[in-house]
Design a protein around this motif. Sequence first.
Motif, PDB file in Angstrom:
ATOM      1  N   VAL A  79       7.308  -4.430  -8.528  1.00  0.00           N
ATOM      2  CA  VAL A  79       6.899  -3.744  -7.473  1.00  0.00           C
ATOM      3  C   VAL A  79       5.626  -2.906  -8.116  1.00  0.00           C
ATOM      4  CG1 VAL A  79       7.247  -1.811  -5.673  1.00  0.00           C
ATOM      5  CG2 VAL A  79       9.151  -3.323  -6.413  1.00  0.00           C
ATOM      6  N   THR A  80       4.465  -3.447  -6.869  1.00  0.00           N
ATOM      7  CA  THR A  80       3.193  -2.819  -7.336  1.00  0.00           C
ATOM      8  C   THR A  80       2.625  -1.820  -6.021  1.00  0.00           C
ATOM      9  OG1 THR A  80       2.622  -4.218  -8.945  1.00  0.00           O
ATOM     10  CG2 THR A  80       0.780  -3.005  -7.863  1.00  0.00           C
ATOM     11  N   VAL A  81       2.500  -0.577  -6.189  1.00  0.00           N
ATOM     12  CA  VAL A  81       2.060   0.323  -5.014  1.00  0.00           C
ATOM     13  C   VAL A  81       0.491   0.691  -5.269  1.00  0.00           C
ATOM     14  CG1 VAL A  81       2.642   2.328  -3.597  1.00  0.00           C
ATOM     15  CG2 VAL A  81       4.349   0.962  -4.796  1.00  0.00           C
ATOM     16  N   SER A  82      -0.273   0.173  -4.215  1.00  0.00           N
ATOM     17  CA  SER A  82      -1.800   0.657  -4.554  1.00  0.00           C
ATOM     18  C   SER A  82      -1.786   1.937  -3.464  1.00  0.00           C
ATOM     19  CB  SER A  82      -2.652  -0.536  -3.931  1.00  0.00           C
ATOM     20  OG  SER A  82      -2.307  -0.935  -2.739  1.00  0.00           O
ATOM     21  N   SER A  83      -2.948   2.361  -4.155  1.00  0.00           N
ATOM     22  CA  SER A  83      -3.446   3.785  -3.373  1.00  0.00           C
ATOM     23  C   SER A  83      -4.563   3.560  -2.375  1.00  0.00           C
ATOM     24  CB  SER A  83      -4.015   4.818  -4.423  1.00  0.00           C
ATOM     25  OG  SER A  83      -5.028   4.308  -5.385  1.00  0.00           O
ATOM     26  N   SER A 131       8.315   4.927   2.076  1.00  0.00           N
ATOM     27  CA  SER A 131       7.243   5.699   1.764  1.00  0.00           C
ATOM     28  C   SER A 131       6.913   5.726   0.381  1.00  0.00           C
ATOM     29  CB  SER A 131       7.796   7.379   2.014  1.00  0.00           C
ATOM     30  OG  SER A 131       8.105   7.539   3.351  1.00  0.00           O
ATOM     31  N   LEU A 132       6.495   4.465  -0.122  1.00  0.00           N
ATOM     32  CA  LEU A 132       6.081   4.261  -1.426  1.00  0.00           C
ATOM     33  C   LEU A 132       4.861   4.708  -1.990  1.00  0.00           C
ATOM     34  CD1 LEU A 132       7.414   0.476  -1.376  1.00  0.00           C
ATOM     35  CD2 LEU A 132       8.443   2.232  -3.197  1.00  0.00           C
ATOM     36  N   LYS A 133       5.015   5.122  -3.333  1.00  0.00           N
ATOM     37  CA  LYS A 133       3.808   5.984  -3.746  1.00  0.00           C
ATOM     38  C   LYS A 133       3.474   5.094  -5.470  1.00  0.00           C
ATOM     39  CE  LYS A 133       6.027  10.495  -2.734  1.00  0.00           C
ATOM     40  NZ  LYS A 133       6.857  11.591  -3.392  1.00  0.00           N
ATOM     41  N   PRO A 134       2.014   5.238  -5.507  1.00  0.00           N
ATOM     42  CA  PRO A 134       1.551   4.490  -6.638  1.00  0.00           C
ATOM     43  C   PRO A 134       2.629   4.774  -8.015  1.00  0.00           C
ATOM     44  CG  PRO A 134      -0.044   5.414  -5.541  1.00  0.00           C
ATOM     45  CD  PRO A 134       0.942   5.954  -4.851  1.00  0.00           C
ATOM     46  N   PRO A 135       3.087   5.921  -8.365  1.00  0.00           N
ATOM     47  CA  PRO A 135       4.050   6.205  -9.248  1.00  0.00           C
ATOM     48  C   PRO A 135       5.261   5.555  -9.181  1.00  0.00           C
ATOM     49  CG  PRO A 135       3.356   8.204  -8.534  1.00  0.00           C
ATOM     50  CD  PRO A 135       2.786   7.211  -7.428  1.00  0.00           C
ATOM     51  N   ASP A 136       5.637   4.662  -7.920  1.00  0.00           N
ATOM     52  CA  ASP A 136       6.725   3.908  -8.124  1.00  0.00           C
ATOM     53  C   ASP A 136       6.526   2.516  -8.459  1.00  0.00           C
ATOM     54  OD1 ASP A 136       7.161   5.362  -4.691  1.00  0.00           O
ATOM     55  OD2 ASP A 136       8.418   5.758  -6.579  1.00  0.00           O
ATOM     56  N   THR A 137       5.474   2.496  -8.999  1.00  0.00           N
ATOM     57  CA  THR A 137       4.994   0.814  -9.394  1.00  0.00           C
ATOM     58  C   THR A 137       5.893   0.771 -10.932  1.00  0.00           C
ATOM     59  OG1 THR A 137       2.780   0.940  -8.413  1.00  0.00           O
ATOM     60  CG2 THR A 137       3.002  -0.258 -10.555  1.00  0.00           C
ATOM     61  N   ALA A 138       6.540  -0.456 -10.792  1.00  0.00           N
ATOM     62  CA  ALA A 138       7.300  -0.741 -12.020  1.00  0.00           C
ATOM     63  C   ALA A 138       8.033  -1.921 -11.900  1.00  0.00           C
ATOM     64  CB  ALA A 138       8.319   0.347 -12.053  1.00  0.00           C
ATOM     65  N   VAL A 139       8.552  -2.581 -12.775  1.00  0.00           N
ATOM     66  CA  VAL A 139       9.483  -3.598 -12.813  1.00  0.00           C
ATOM     67  C   VAL A 139      10.831  -3.019 -12.570  1.00  0.00           C
ATOM     68  CG1 VAL A 139      10.780  -5.702 -13.843  1.00  0.00           C
ATOM     69  CG2 VAL A 139       8.297  -5.050 -14.127  1.00  0.00           C
ATOM     70  N   TYR A 140      11.732  -3.446 -11.266  1.00  0.00           N
ATOM     71  CA  TYR A 140      12.890  -2.975 -11.101  1.00  0.00           C
ATOM     72  C   TYR A 140      13.889  -3.888 -11.066  1.00  0.00           C
ATOM     73  CZ  TYR A 140      10.592   0.832  -8.171  1.00  0.00           C
ATOM     74  OH  TYR A 140       9.827   1.962  -7.913  1.00  0.00           O
ATOM     75  N   TYR A 141      15.171  -3.290 -12.024  1.00  0.00           N
ATOM     76  CA  TYR A 141      16.082  -4.093 -12.268  1.00  0.00           C
ATOM     77  C   TYR A 141      17.366  -3.787 -11.642  1.00  0.00           C
ATOM     78  CZ  TYR A 141      12.870  -4.979 -16.388  1.00  0.00           C
ATOM     79  OH  TYR A 141      11.947  -5.464 -17.179  1.00  0.00           O
ATOM     80  N   CYS A 142      18.133  -4.700 -11.227  1.00  0.00           N
ATOM     81  CA  CYS A 142      19.448  -4.418 -10.866  1.00  0.00           C
ATOM     82  C   CYS A 142      20.504  -4.735 -12.092  1.00  0.00           C
ATOM     83  CB  CYS A 142      19.955  -5.122  -9.519  1.00  0.00           C
ATOM     84  SG  CYS A 142      20.331  -6.750  -9.957  1.00  0.00           S
ATOM     85  N   ALA A 143      21.552  -3.965 -11.956  1.00  0.00           N
ATOM     86  CA  ALA A 143      22.604  -3.926 -12.957  1.00  0.00           C
ATOM     87  C   ALA A 143      23.879  -3.616 -12.327  1.00  0.00           C
ATOM     88  CB  ALA A 143      22.314  -3.011 -14.096  1.00  0.00           C
ATOM     89  N   ALA A 144      24.991  -4.447 -13.119  1.00  0.00           N
ATOM     90  CA  ALA A 144      26.359  -4.285 -12.604  1.00  0.00           C
ATOM     91  C   ALA A 144      27.165  -3.442 -13.860  1.00  0.00           C
ATOM     92  CB  ALA A 144      27.015  -5.480 -12.502  1.00  0.00           C
ATOM     93  N   GLN A 187       0.825  -1.072   0.008  1.00  0.00           N
ATOM     94  CA  GLN A 187      -0.029   0.074   0.013  1.00  0.00           C
ATOM     95  C   GLN A 187       0.840   1.308  -0.012  1.00  0.00           C
ATOM     96  OE1 GLN A 187      -2.571  -0.568   3.258  1.00  0.00           O
ATOM     97  NE2 GLN A 187      -4.441  -1.314   1.980  1.00  0.00           N
ATOM     98  N   ALA A 188       0.226   2.405  -0.585  1.00  0.00           N
ATOM     99  CA  ALA A 188       0.991   3.672  -0.431  1.00  0.00           C
ATOM    100  C   ALA A 188       1.324   4.169   0.831  1.00  0.00           C
ATOM    101  CB  ALA A 188       0.123   4.705  -0.947  1.00  0.00           C
ATOM    102  N   GLY A 189       2.567   4.437   0.936  1.00  0.00           N
ATOM    103  CA  GLY A 189       3.295   4.655   2.441  1.00  0.00           C
ATOM    104  C   GLY A 189       4.047   3.432   2.956  1.00  0.00           C
ATOM    105  N   GLY A 190       3.809   2.613   2.426  1.00  0.00           N
ATOM    106  CA  GLY A 190       4.645   1.264   2.846  1.00  0.00           C
ATOM    107  C   GLY A 190       5.963   0.877   2.334  1.00  0.00           C
ATOM    108  N   SER A 191       6.668   0.162   2.678  1.00  0.00           N
ATOM    109  CA  SER A 191       7.878  -0.134   2.467  1.00  0.00           C
ATOM    110  C   SER A 191       8.409  -1.700   1.830  1.00  0.00           C
ATOM    111  CB  SER A 191       8.897  -0.049   3.686  1.00  0.00           C
ATOM    112  OG  SER A 191       8.671   1.155   4.324  1.00  0.00           O
ATOM    113  N   LEU A 192       9.383  -1.507   1.082  1.00  0.00           N
ATOM    114  CA  LEU A 192       9.798  -2.924   0.366  1.00  0.00           C
ATOM    115  C   LEU A 192      11.300  -2.736   0.466  1.00  0.00           C
ATOM    116  CD1 LEU A 192       7.329  -3.728  -2.438  1.00  0.00           C
ATOM    117  CD2 LEU A 192       7.509  -4.999  -0.538  1.00  0.00           C
TER     118      LEU A 192
END
Length: 124
Positions: A120-124, A85-98, A13-18
Amino acid sequence: QVQLVESGGGLVQAGGSLRLSCAASGRTFSRYAMGWFRQAPGKEREFVAAISWTGGSTYYADSVKGRFTISRDNAKSTAYLQMNSLKPPDTAVYYCAANSDHNPSSSLQQYDYWGQGTQVTVSS
């Protein structure tokens, strides 16, 4: 070759952490700067955060500064992205890279190896 595997994504949920993790195998992890990027549907992949090979230097996109923290544990060959403090616009596939350059970079072209991504999916 460096193999990267992300984990830790999910629905929050919005405001949460991962906390995302990026486990590396193959060549010596400590030789690489690491970065996190994200890609939302219909959008280009964008820079989120990066860290130098020693962990002494970090760099953030303005959109996540103060909310996200990148770190690494070279003994465990793992990089992390703490997202608060996650927000709905943070919703995306997150990739790490070297990046074989020791310094953190926001440029996708600087990175040599990529993981498969974690949603990562952030719901409002």
